[in-house]
Design an enzyme around this catalytic site. Structure first.
Site, short mmCIF file in Angstrom:
data_model
loop_
_atom_site.label_atom_id
_atom_site.label_comp_id
_atom_site.label_asym_id
_atom_site.label_seq_id
_atom_site.Cartn_x
_atom_site.Cartn_y
_atom_site.Cartn_z
N MET A 135 35.36 38.62 33.84
CA MET A 135 36.79 38.83 34.04
C MET A 135 37.07 39.98 34.99
SD MET A 135 37.62 40.29 30.21
CE MET A 135 36.65 38.97 29.48
N CYS A 136 38.31 40.00 35.49
CA CYS A 136 38.77 41.09 36.36
C CYS A 136 37.90 41.18 37.60
CB CYS A 136 38.79 42.38 35.55
SG CYS A 136 39.64 43.77 36.34
N ILE A 137 37.29 42.32 37.88
CA ILE A 137 36.49 42.54 39.09
C ILE A 137 35.04 42.08 38.92
CG2 ILE A 137 35.67 44.88 38.54
CD1 ILE A 137 37.16 43.82 41.95
#
Length: 221
Positions: A135-137
């Site tokens: 998730m995210c970066i």
């Protein structure tokens, strides 16, 4: 039999470690689904330490495993102890620690490299056809781990990070914060989380879907 999931953390705090809300939401959802969780983190020094009140770098050094233990309430192991055969799936929350401590993306962008121990472990899950959630970066490591053409998301196609991911060989797919992107071939599930989220509830909407889909994939051929 209860599922077992490994979670890789990268410190404690959005600017220099794991994003706390993303990590806690992930652990909460796994617990709600009756999953046995083991957290791991590399036993290395952080890239740097950020004062989360001012955003300024602090003149000190901290250990990624020690800091991650704050999130895991002490129930955490050195990443080198992780074995894919002991788990059904793996999940990696985001936060700048994923781009600073687990890889060099924060400083090198499209030319970045992930920590060898991270690459080896996630590749072991991939080779065993066990699902992985990022998730995210964190999906900035997807191309190096899964190879060119892997499908993932960081949210918006217009973001510099998404463009860099494309340059690294991944196929970036735009995605709303409340949704997920599933690469069935590579058994990879990704969601934007705080790449787009404006609140903890928004982040949770996609993270819950990611966790649920990863668990579903553990029973799929």
């Amino acid at each position: 039999m209860n599922k077992k999931v490994a979670v890789i953390l990268s410190g404690c705090g959005v600017y220099d470690g794991s994003e706390i809300y993303e990590s806690v939401i992930t652990l909460l959802r796994l617990d709600q689904r009756g999953v046995k969780v083991q957290c791991f983190a590399p036993n290395i020094a952080q890239m740097h330490v950020i004062n989360h009140l001012t955003g300024e770098e602090m003149p000190e050094s901290r250990n990624v495993l020690t800091e991650s233990a704050r999130l895991a309430r002490g129930e955490i192991k050195d990443l080198r102890e992780a074995r894919a055969e002991d788990f059904d799936a793996l999940i990696m929350p985001g936060g700048f620690g994923a781009a600073k401590n687990l890889s060099t993306f924060a400083t090198e962008g499209a030319n970045s490299k992930a920590l060898p121990d991270v690459v080896a472990l996630v590749k072991a899950f991939a080779e065993a056809r066990k699902p992985v959630g990022m998730m995210c970066i964190a999906p900035t490591m997807a191309a190096e781990i899964f190879g060119a053409g892997v499908i993932c998301t960081l949210g918006s196609d217009d973001a510099d990070a998404a463009k860099a991911v494309g340059q690294m060989g991944a196929s970036h797919q735009a995605c709303e914060v409340s949704d997920i992107v599933v690469d069935k071939q590579h058994r990879l599930v990704t969601t934007p989380a705080y790449m787009l989220a404006q609140s903890i509830s928004e982040a949770a909407s996609g993270i819950y879907k990611l966790v649920d889909r990863v668990l579903e994939m553990t029973t799929e051929d």
